[in-house]
Design an enzyme around this catalytic site. Sequence first.
Site, PDB file in Angstrom:
ATOM      1  N   HIS A   1       0.893  -1.175   0.000  1.00  0.00           N
ATOM      2  CA  HIS A   1       0.000   0.000   0.000  1.00  0.00           C
ATOM      3  C   HIS A   1       0.919   1.210   0.000  1.00  0.00           C
ATOM      4  O   HIS A   1       1.666   1.408   0.969  1.00  0.00           O
ATOM      5  CB  HIS A   1      -0.883   0.008   1.243  1.00  0.00           C
ATOM      6  CG  HIS A   1      -1.728  -1.220   1.366  1.00  0.00           C
ATOM      7  ND1 HIS A   1      -3.032  -1.266   0.950  1.00  0.00           N
ATOM      8  CD2 HIS A   1      -1.439  -2.464   1.826  1.00  0.00           C
ATOM      9  CE1 HIS A   1      -3.530  -2.477   1.162  1.00  0.00           C
ATOM     10  NE2 HIS A   1      -2.573  -3.230   1.690  1.00  0.00           N
TER      11      HIS A   1
ATOM     12  N   HIS B   1      -8.092  -8.269  -0.648  1.00  0.00           N
ATOM     13  CA  HIS B   1      -7.642  -8.773   0.644  1.00  0.00           C
ATOM     14  C   HIS B   1      -8.708  -9.754   1.139  1.00  0.00           C
ATOM     15  O   HIS B   1      -9.906  -9.420   1.140  1.00  0.00           O
ATOM     16  CB  HIS B   1      -7.521  -7.642   1.650  1.00  0.00           C
ATOM     17  CG  HIS B   1      -6.309  -6.779   1.492  1.00  0.00           C
ATOM     18  ND1 HIS B   1      -5.975  -6.164   0.319  1.00  0.00           N
ATOM     19  CD2 HIS B   1      -5.340  -6.436   2.384  1.00  0.00           C
ATOM     20  CE1 HIS B   1      -4.854  -5.474   0.501  1.00  0.00           C
ATOM     21  NE2 HIS B   1      -4.442  -5.617   1.742  1.00  0.00           N
TER      22      HIS B   1
ATOM     23  N   GLU C   1      -7.122 -12.441   5.918  1.00  0.00           N
ATOM     24  CA  GLU C   1      -6.080 -11.863   6.778  1.00  0.00           C
ATOM     25  C   GLU C   1      -6.609 -11.997   8.210  1.00  0.00           C
ATOM     26  O   GLU C   1      -6.135 -12.821   8.970  1.00  0.00           O
ATOM     27  CB  GLU C   1      -5.824 -10.392   6.397  1.00  0.00           C
ATOM     28  CG  GLU C   1      -4.804  -9.684   7.288  1.00  0.00           C
ATOM     29  CD  GLU C   1      -4.698  -8.173   7.006  1.00  0.00           C
ATOM     30  OE1 GLU C   1      -5.607  -7.592   6.388  1.00  0.00           O
ATOM     31  OE2 GLU C   1      -3.682  -7.577   7.459  1.00  0.00           O
TER      32      GLU C   1
ATOM     33  N   ASP D   1       3.470  -5.086   2.470  1.00  0.00           N
ATOM     34  CA  ASP D   1       2.182  -4.537   2.922  1.00  0.00           C
ATOM     35  C   ASP D   1       2.288  -3.033   3.206  1.00  0.00           C
ATOM     36  O   ASP D   1       1.923  -2.225   2.341  1.00  0.00           O
ATOM     37  CB  ASP D   1       1.662  -5.305   4.147  1.00  0.00           C
ATOM     38  CG  ASP D   1       0.144  -5.283   4.274  1.00  0.00           C
ATOM     39  OD1 ASP D   1      -0.524  -4.755   3.377  1.00  0.00           O
ATOM     40  OD2 ASP D   1      -0.379  -5.817   5.274  1.00  0.00           O
TER      41      ASP D   1
HETATM   42  N1  HPA Z   1      -5.121  -4.899   5.444  1.00  0.00           N
HETATM   43  C1  HPA Z   1      -6.204  -4.232   5.054  1.00  0.00           C
HETATM   44  N2  HPA Z   1      -6.157  -2.982   4.630  1.00  0.00           N
HETATM   45  C2  HPA Z   1      -4.988  -2.361   4.583  1.00  0.00           C
HETATM   46  C3  HPA Z   1      -3.839  -2.992   4.979  1.00  0.00           C
HETATM   47  C4  HPA Z   1      -3.904  -4.332   5.422  1.00  0.00           C
HETATM   48  O1  HPA Z   1      -2.922  -4.972   5.825  1.00  0.00           O
HETATM   49  N3  HPA Z   1      -2.841  -2.091   4.816  1.00  0.00           N
HETATM   50  C5  HPA Z   1      -3.382  -0.966   4.317  1.00  0.00           C
HETATM   51  N4  HPA Z   1      -4.698  -1.121   4.192  1.00  0.00           N
HETATM   52 ZN    ZN Z   2      -2.556  -5.068   2.544  1.00  0.00          ZN
END
Ligand code: HPA
Ligand code: ZN
Length: 351
Positions: free
Chosen positions: A32, A210, A213, A291
Amino acid sequence: MTDSLAPAPAQPDRAALHALLRRMPKAELHIHIEGSLEPELIFRLAARNGVALAYPSVAALRAAYAFTDLQSFLDIYYAGAGVLLKEADFFDMAHAYFERAAADHVVHAELFFDPQTHTERGVPIEAVILGLARACRRAQAEFGISARLILCFLRHLSEEAAFATLEQALPWREHFVGVGLDSSERGHPPEKFARVFARAGALGLHRVAHAGEEGPPAYIEGALDVLQVERIDHGVRCIESPALVQRLAALRMPLTVCPLSNVKLRVYDTMAGHSLPALLQAGLCATVNSDDPAYFGGYVNDNYIAAFDALPQLGRDEAYRLARNSFEASFAPAADKARWTAQLDAVFASA
Ligand code: HPA
Ligand code: ZN
């Protein structure tokens, strides 16, 4: 008599593995760009733009980077992005990232950006996209890094807001290759964004999300079945479902794994408990990425080294496999993938 000058046997191997991890060519597919904003640059941009910060110093800001979960990180991450106002700010942020990426032997990078984090503050979307796109062109010219942009929707906001963002971005369609889905995962399943991802697909955009996670394996299935994604970002919780692991392996569906992030945000208690070796063992197309490197303790090479140091199952073969997967999983043209893979082979042949 003992020979006290003899080196400890494990050290040369470890040093050689570190050197290989550092210098092997690699792609980074989960970064990001707002998460590359180092505290020093936050303070510099705040001064340049006359933005007041809640922290008195770089050290005080850095000291606040003690996260308990994804949301505790996102609160600070969105606050840090508040210093970004002008096209030049977005350029400077991305250029600083590419300097670090070049030092890590990244030859290709696909950068996530969050337009809504900026448009909600009144920043024009063209300042965001054009600043980042200029940095991508400069990355190619200055560092030989091929760079692409992926526009992410914030999943804690509505699908209508995502649609509006996509429409706002379309005049600059040539500058991004895909869409993604990020921010708070729990309670915001992929299905919420079914229609906007369908629209992105119809526009010929790549799709990633995503999933898995903090969210359950069902969110990974939703991303595959409903959003039709070509990669899963994180995805580590697939390991809880053997049937899903099998499905991902059969599809060669890439997972963009971020080891330091997972430990900082407590997805895993320790790096030694990370699932990366199990994912590779299961035949998944796993990759290593940073990340949000300014917040989680390091850039892509730091992620490789932290994971390999903590996980004895990872060695030279896994290093090769991860770098090779990073090219395979990228949205780069086949000829580029073949060239980088040949460069990777040459590095391993000489090491
Ligand atoms: N997860 C979800 N959203 C995000 C992340 C992440 O690790 N980093 C920046 N936005
Ligand atoms: Zn991310």
